[in-house]
Design an enzyme around this catalytic site. Sequence first.
Site, PDB file in Angstrom:
ATOM      1  N   THR A  64       0.850  -1.191   0.000  1.00  0.00           N
ATOM      2  CA  THR A  64       0.000   0.000   0.000  1.00  0.00           C
ATOM      3  C   THR A  64       0.885   1.240   0.000  1.00  0.00           C
ATOM      4  O   THR A  64       2.108   1.161  -0.022  1.00  0.00           O
ATOM      5  CB  THR A  64      -0.939   0.007   1.219  1.00  0.00           C
ATOM      6  OG1 THR A  64      -0.158   0.075   2.422  1.00  0.00           O
ATOM      7  CG2 THR A  64      -1.799  -1.239   1.253  1.00  0.00           C
ATOM      8  N   LYS A  68       4.200   1.850  -3.422  1.00  0.00           N
ATOM      9  CA  LYS A  68       3.856   1.171  -4.671  1.00  0.00           C
ATOM     10  C   LYS A  68       4.831   1.457  -5.812  1.00  0.00           C
ATOM     11  O   LYS A  68       4.976   0.619  -6.719  1.00  0.00           O
ATOM     12  CB  LYS A  68       2.430   1.526  -5.104  1.00  0.00           C
ATOM     13  CG  LYS A  68       1.348   0.929  -4.211  1.00  0.00           C
ATOM     14  CD  LYS A  68      -0.033   1.154  -4.791  1.00  0.00           C
ATOM     15  CE  LYS A  68      -1.105   0.504  -3.947  1.00  0.00           C
ATOM     16  NZ  LYS A  68      -2.442   0.601  -4.565  1.00  0.00           N
ATOM     17  N   ASN A  89       1.493  -3.463  -6.428  1.00  0.00           N
ATOM     18  CA  ASN A  89       0.728  -3.622  -5.191  1.00  0.00           C
ATOM     19  C   ASN A  89       0.789  -5.053  -4.654  1.00  0.00           C
ATOM     20  O   ASN A  89       0.211  -5.338  -3.609  1.00  0.00           O
ATOM     21  CB  ASN A  89      -0.734  -3.198  -5.384  1.00  0.00           C
ATOM     22  CG  ASN A  89      -1.560  -4.243  -6.107  1.00  0.00           C
ATOM     23  OD1 ASN A  89      -1.086  -4.889  -7.038  1.00  0.00           O
ATOM     24  ND2 ASN A  89      -2.795  -4.425  -5.662  1.00  0.00           N
ATOM     25  N   ASP A 105      -4.296  -4.152  -9.003  1.00  0.00           N
ATOM     26  CA  ASP A 105      -5.279  -3.072  -8.924  1.00  0.00           C
ATOM     27  C   ASP A 105      -6.054  -2.930 -10.232  1.00  0.00           C
ATOM     28  O   ASP A 105      -7.244  -2.609 -10.223  1.00  0.00           O
ATOM     29  CB  ASP A 105      -4.594  -1.747  -8.600  1.00  0.00           C
ATOM     30  CG  ASP A 105      -4.227  -1.615  -7.131  1.00  0.00           C
ATOM     31  OD1 ASP A 105      -4.897  -2.245  -6.291  1.00  0.00           O
ATOM     32  OD2 ASP A 105      -3.269  -0.877  -6.821  1.00  0.00           O
ATOM     33  N   GLY A 133      -1.582   8.565  -7.290  1.00  0.00           N
ATOM     34  CA  GLY A 133      -1.072   7.219  -7.522  1.00  0.00           C
ATOM     35  C   GLY A 133      -2.154   6.205  -7.841  1.00  0.00           C
ATOM     36  O   GLY A 133      -1.944   5.304  -8.667  1.00  0.00           O
ATOM     37  N   GLY A 251     -16.038   1.245  -3.349  1.00  0.00           N
ATOM     38  CA  GLY A 251     -14.640   0.876  -3.281  1.00  0.00           C
ATOM     39  C   GLY A 251     -14.366  -0.529  -2.803  1.00  0.00           C
ATOM     40  O   GLY A 251     -13.295  -1.090  -3.081  1.00  0.00           O
TER      41      GLY A 251
END
Length: 285
Positions: A64, A68, A89, A105, A133, A251
């Site tokens: 995290t 990254k 990640n 991701d 990011g 999310g």
Amino acid sequence: MTRPYAEVIGDPITQSKSPLIHGFWLDRLGLEADYRAEHVSADQLSGYLEARRADLHWRGCNVTMPHKQAIIPLLDQLHPLAKKVGAVNTVVRGDNGTLTGFNTDVGGFLEPLQQELAQPHLFRMARILGNGGAARAIIAGLAHQGFTLVLAGRDPDKAARLIADLASDGEHHTPPLSHFAEPTDFAFDDREGILDLVVNASPLGMTGQPPLAFDMSHAPPGAIVYDIVTHPVQTPLLAAAEAAGHPTIDGLAMLVGQAAEAFEKFFGIAPPRDEDDALRERLMA
């Protein structure tokens, strides 16, 4: 006897939901393995990786912020997608101690859109709000799926550089984020056959942050509104979108999707996705 384990690393790390997600799947599958959270500061990152490289029980880690990008030169190899995105990640330890960086991701973000992406469209457009990011994986993923991108941030020059780096093909746009704060009377044309997305890729709307200033008049009819913020799950943007009749994605969908890819890399078995409803209940408790 020490069991196989994986971790999530970051600074800070206490907010991470990854141990709950992976722990849930390990428990459901009855695997003799662990998943932990480890606080690793920037000056500890290199030493952490060297120590874990020598640990035969360590399967890898999720990464995290703020690591990254900083972790990339410390790895032995990068998966092509991670190299393109320029962010890692997930790190997996090979049998010989080599460390490979992945980016899950992109897949995690796209997963809840798979039903829509499987359909043919005359045109696909995504309004991405935020160029930090987190936006890198989203830009790369949507560009690969044929979207025209409108990338809005506080710094349009930075947005233009991201587009040039990650989505050089296509006619994309980089207006300032403030463009979406005020109402518009723009008359959207017929949206039949068009897939529209509005994506909050910024931390705005997160607990402790100001809300994202986005007037819903900028969302085309039928647009899917997607907010990658996980705390709270129901952000002000999603509440406004639902009130205006838009389909929404929160999310947690991306969080669980990217974790599922990493879990299989760590433990060699797919997580039980038929348990997603129970997992979501636990994450929202």
